[in-house]
Design a protein around this motif. Structure first.
Motif, mmCIF file in Angstrom:
data_model
loop_
_atom_site.group_PDB
_atom_site.id
_atom_site.type_symbol
_atom_site.label_atom_id
_atom_site.label_comp_id
_atom_site.label_asym_id
_atom_site.label_seq_id
_atom_site.Cartn_x
_atom_site.Cartn_y
_atom_site.Cartn_z
ATOM 1 N N TYR A 1 15.324 42.730 43.312
ATOM 2 C CA TYR A 1 15.970 43.911 42.739
ATOM 3 C C TYR A 1 17.389 44.079 43.267
ATOM 4 N N ARG A 2 17.616 43.723 44.511
ATOM 5 C CA ARG A 2 18.978 43.827 45.046
ATOM 6 C C ARG A 2 19.916 42.839 44.383
ATOM 7 N N ARG A 3 19.390 41.654 44.050
ATOM 8 C CA ARG A 3 20.249 40.638 43.433
ATOM 9 C C ARG A 3 20.432 40.878 41.941
ATOM 10 N N LEU A 4 19.382 41.371 41.281
ATOM 11 C CA LEU A 4 19.452 41.686 39.857
ATOM 12 C C LEU A 4 19.492 43.203 39.684
ATOM 13 N N SER A 5 19.963 43.666 38.578
ATOM 14 C CA SER A 5 19.871 45.090 38.260
ATOM 15 C C SER A 5 18.504 45.376 37.652
ATOM 16 N N PRO A 6 18.029 46.629 37.720
ATOM 17 C CA PRO A 6 16.777 46.960 37.029
ATOM 18 C C PRO A 6 16.826 46.603 35.544
ATOM 19 N N ALA A 7 17.991 46.730 34.936
ATOM 20 C CA ALA A 7 18.120 46.384 33.515
ATOM 21 C C ALA A 7 17.872 44.899 33.292
ATOM 22 N N THR A 8 18.319 44.056 34.224
ATOM 23 C CA THR A 8 18.081 42.619 34.090
ATOM 24 C C THR A 8 16.609 42.293 34.295
ATOM 25 N N VAL A 9 15.972 42.942 35.268
ATOM 26 C CA VAL A 9 14.538 42.744 35.456
ATOM 27 C C VAL A 9 13.796 43.123 34.175
ATOM 28 N N GLU A 10 14.255 44.178 33.524
ATOM 29 C CA GLU A 10 13.615 44.655 32.288
ATOM 30 C C GLU A 10 13.654 43.603 31.187
ATOM 31 N N THR A 11 14.649 42.728 31.197
ATOM 32 C CA THR A 11 14.744 41.698 30.148
ATOM 33 C C THR A 11 13.624 40.672 30.263
ATOM 34 N N PHE A 12 12.893 40.681 31.374
ATOM 35 C CA PHE A 12 11.770 39.762 31.561
ATOM 36 C C PHE A 12 10.437 40.449 31.278
ATOM 37 N N SER A 13 10.456 41.468 30.431
ATOM 38 C CA SER A 13 9.229 42.223 30.158
ATOM 39 C C SER A 13 8.177 41.398 29.418
ATOM 40 N N ALA A 14 8.602 40.345 28.722
ATOM 41 C CA ALA A 14 7.656 39.473 28.019
ATOM 42 C C ALA A 14 7.328 38.273 28.890
ATOM 43 N N SER A 15 6.052 38.055 29.140
ATOM 44 C CA SER A 15 5.625 36.901 29.928
ATOM 45 C C SER A 15 5.681 35.627 29.085
ATOM 46 N N HIS B 1 7.179 26.952 38.813
ATOM 47 C CA HIS B 1 7.683 27.115 40.183
ATOM 48 C C HIS B 1 9.011 26.373 40.361
ATOM 49 N N GLU B 2 9.111 25.169 39.803
ATOM 50 C CA GLU B 2 10.327 24.379 39.985
ATOM 51 C C GLU B 2 11.505 24.963 39.209
ATOM 52 N N VAL B 3 11.253 25.469 38.015
ATOM 53 C CA VAL B 3 12.333 26.107 37.249
ATOM 54 C C VAL B 3 12.793 27.374 37.955
ATOM 55 N N ALA B 4 11.869 28.097 38.569
ATOM 56 C CA ALA B 4 12.264 29.283 39.345
ATOM 57 C C ALA B 4 13.160 28.889 40.520
ATOM 58 N N HIS B 5 12.924 27.722 41.100
ATOM 59 C CA HIS B 5 13.824 27.225 42.151
ATOM 60 C C HIS B 5 15.249 27.105 41.607
ATOM 61 N N VAL B 6 15.375 26.574 40.398
ATOM 62 C CA VAL B 6 16.703 26.443 39.782
ATOM 63 C C VAL B 6 17.309 27.825 39.554
ATOM 64 N N TYR B 7 16.505 28.745 39.065
ATOM 65 C CA TYR B 7 16.979 30.107 38.795
ATOM 66 C C TYR B 7 17.503 30.763 40.075
ATOM 67 N N LEU B 8 16.745 30.652 41.157
ATOM 68 C CA LEU B 8 17.173 31.247 42.421
ATOM 69 C C LEU B 8 18.385 30.521 42.993
ATOM 70 N N HIS B 9 18.447 29.214 42.780
ATOM 71 C CA HIS B 9 19.606 28.446 43.211
ATOM 72 C C HIS B 9 20.863 28.936 42.501
ATOM 73 N N ARG B 10 20.742 29.186 41.201
ATOM 74 C CA ARG B 10 21.875 29.702 40.432
ATOM 75 C C ARG B 10 22.252 31.116 40.884
ATOM 76 N N LEU B 11 21.252 31.912 41.284
ATOM 77 C CA LEU B 11 21.517 33.273 41.756
ATOM 78 C C LEU B 11 22.061 33.292 43.180
ATOM 79 N N ASP B 12 21.960 32.160 43.863
ATOM 80 C CA ASP B 12 22.312 32.078 45.288
ATOM 81 C C ASP B 12 21.462 33.057 46.095
ATOM 82 N N LEU B 13 20.178 33.104 45.755
ATOM 83 C CA LEU B 13 19.230 33.972 46.448
ATOM 84 C C LEU B 13 18.245 33.101 47.207
ATOM 85 N N ALA B 14 18.202 33.248 48.524
ATOM 86 C CA ALA B 14 17.308 32.437 49.349
ATOM 87 C C ALA B 14 16.939 33.205 50.604
ATOM 88 N N PHE B 15 15.810 32.829 51.200
ATOM 89 C CA PHE B 15 15.370 33.361 52.477
ATOM 90 C C PHE B 15 15.668 32.341 53.570
#
Length: 292
Positions: free
Chosen positions: A25-39, A117-131
């Motif tokens: 949520y800190r990296r994305l806005s709530p509005a962006t999270v909302e765009t993933f409402s469809a699984s 899982h692997e595509v999510a790795h790409v997504y987080l890599h693009r977001l520059d979000l990591a632990f």
């Protein structure tokens, strides 16, 4: 990947999972999270034994890339013998090379789960979000995969009986169920209608019960009698025992406040102690009814 071995159960990574939701949520806005409402739709990642292995894997990868809104990313999928379910090279892109375990040559119904899982790795890599650590980063990836609508595939790949087992991902089945439930409570969807694994239903049920407990903690009005009684006692003492989700603080003028985690994003919220109040989470925007 647990393949015939023991499967860990329970909620050992729960704090990291909650931190991952907050970080998302800190990296994305709530509005962006909302765009993933469809699984992810089951038919879009279905894989028949009659499908060509490599063409089918590429098709499923494209669907998951589309789901994560990565139009310029291209996954090249191959297979080899390895310990883990999959591996990806996180280079600059736009092409990413993914290797899947040879097991998926004959377990094609789970290729979508491994690729999610692997595509999510790409997504987080693009977001520059990591632990900070590899283990925490993998939990972050599983959590984001699930919270953004593709992780039901990972839970559905979980199967276990007396003589065999299979589980993909780094979360326990119950933790996958917990994140799915958090998503379900946000978007009012029922992910269980997509499950083909009987064990996935059980794990989701346990995760849902745990997620609902987040909405029933004081000072939220959804807290039960016992919780409200304990909170009233702690408020009089101006002290909360260790492990209690809420804590009391005073401002410079001596006015008492209570802090507690948002049940949606787990960002901590601070409100004055003055009876019934309505609070809005500054991170995810959730509106919370409180009895402080």
């Amino acid at each position: 990947m647990a393949n015939g071995g023991p499967v860990e159960h329970g909620f050992p990574h729960l704090e990291t999972v909650r931190a991952a939701i907050t970080a998302l949520y800190r990296r994305l806005s709530p509005a962006t999270v909302e765009t993933f409402s469809a699984s992810v739709f089951p038919a879009d990642v279905a894989f028949c034994d009659t499908d060509d292995l490599h063409l089918g894997a590429q098709r499923v990868a494209r669907e998951l890339v589309r789901h994560f809104r990565l139009p310029d990313a291209r996954l090249i999928v191959g297979f080899r013998e390895m310990t883990h379910a999959a591996n990806i090279e996180l280079a600059a892109g736009p092409e990413y090379f993914v290797e899947l375990n040879d097991r998926f040559r004959t377990h094609r119904e789970d290729i979508g789960a491994a690729l999610a899982h692997e595509v999510a790795h790409v997504y987080l890599h693009r977001l520059d979000l990591a632990f900070p650590t590899t283990a925490e980063n993998e939990i972050l990836t599983d959590t984001v995969t699930t919270y953004l609508g593709a992780g039901w595939l990972l839970l559905d790949a979980y199967r276990e009986d007396r003589v065999s087992s299979q589980k993909l991902g780094y979360l326990t089945p119950e933790e996958f169920g917990y994140v799915l439930a958090k998503r379900s409570l946000l978007f009012r969807e029922d992910p269980s209608v997509r499950f083909t694994s009987p064990q996935a239903y059980t794990a989701y049920g346990k995760g849902l019960a745990r997620a609902r407990r987040d909405t029933q903690q004081p000072p939220l009005t959804g807290a039960g009698w016992a919780g409200r009684h304990r909170y009233a006692h702690d408020r009089r003492a101006v002290s909360a025992p260790p492990g209690t989700p809420y804590a009391f603080t005073s401002d410079p003028a001596g006015r008492l406040h209570v802090t507690f985690p948002c049940p949606t994003c787990h960002q901590r919220i601070r409100v004055p102690v003055r009876g019934r109040v309505r609070a809005r989470c500054g991170l995810c925007g959730a509106v919370l009814e409180c009895d402080t």
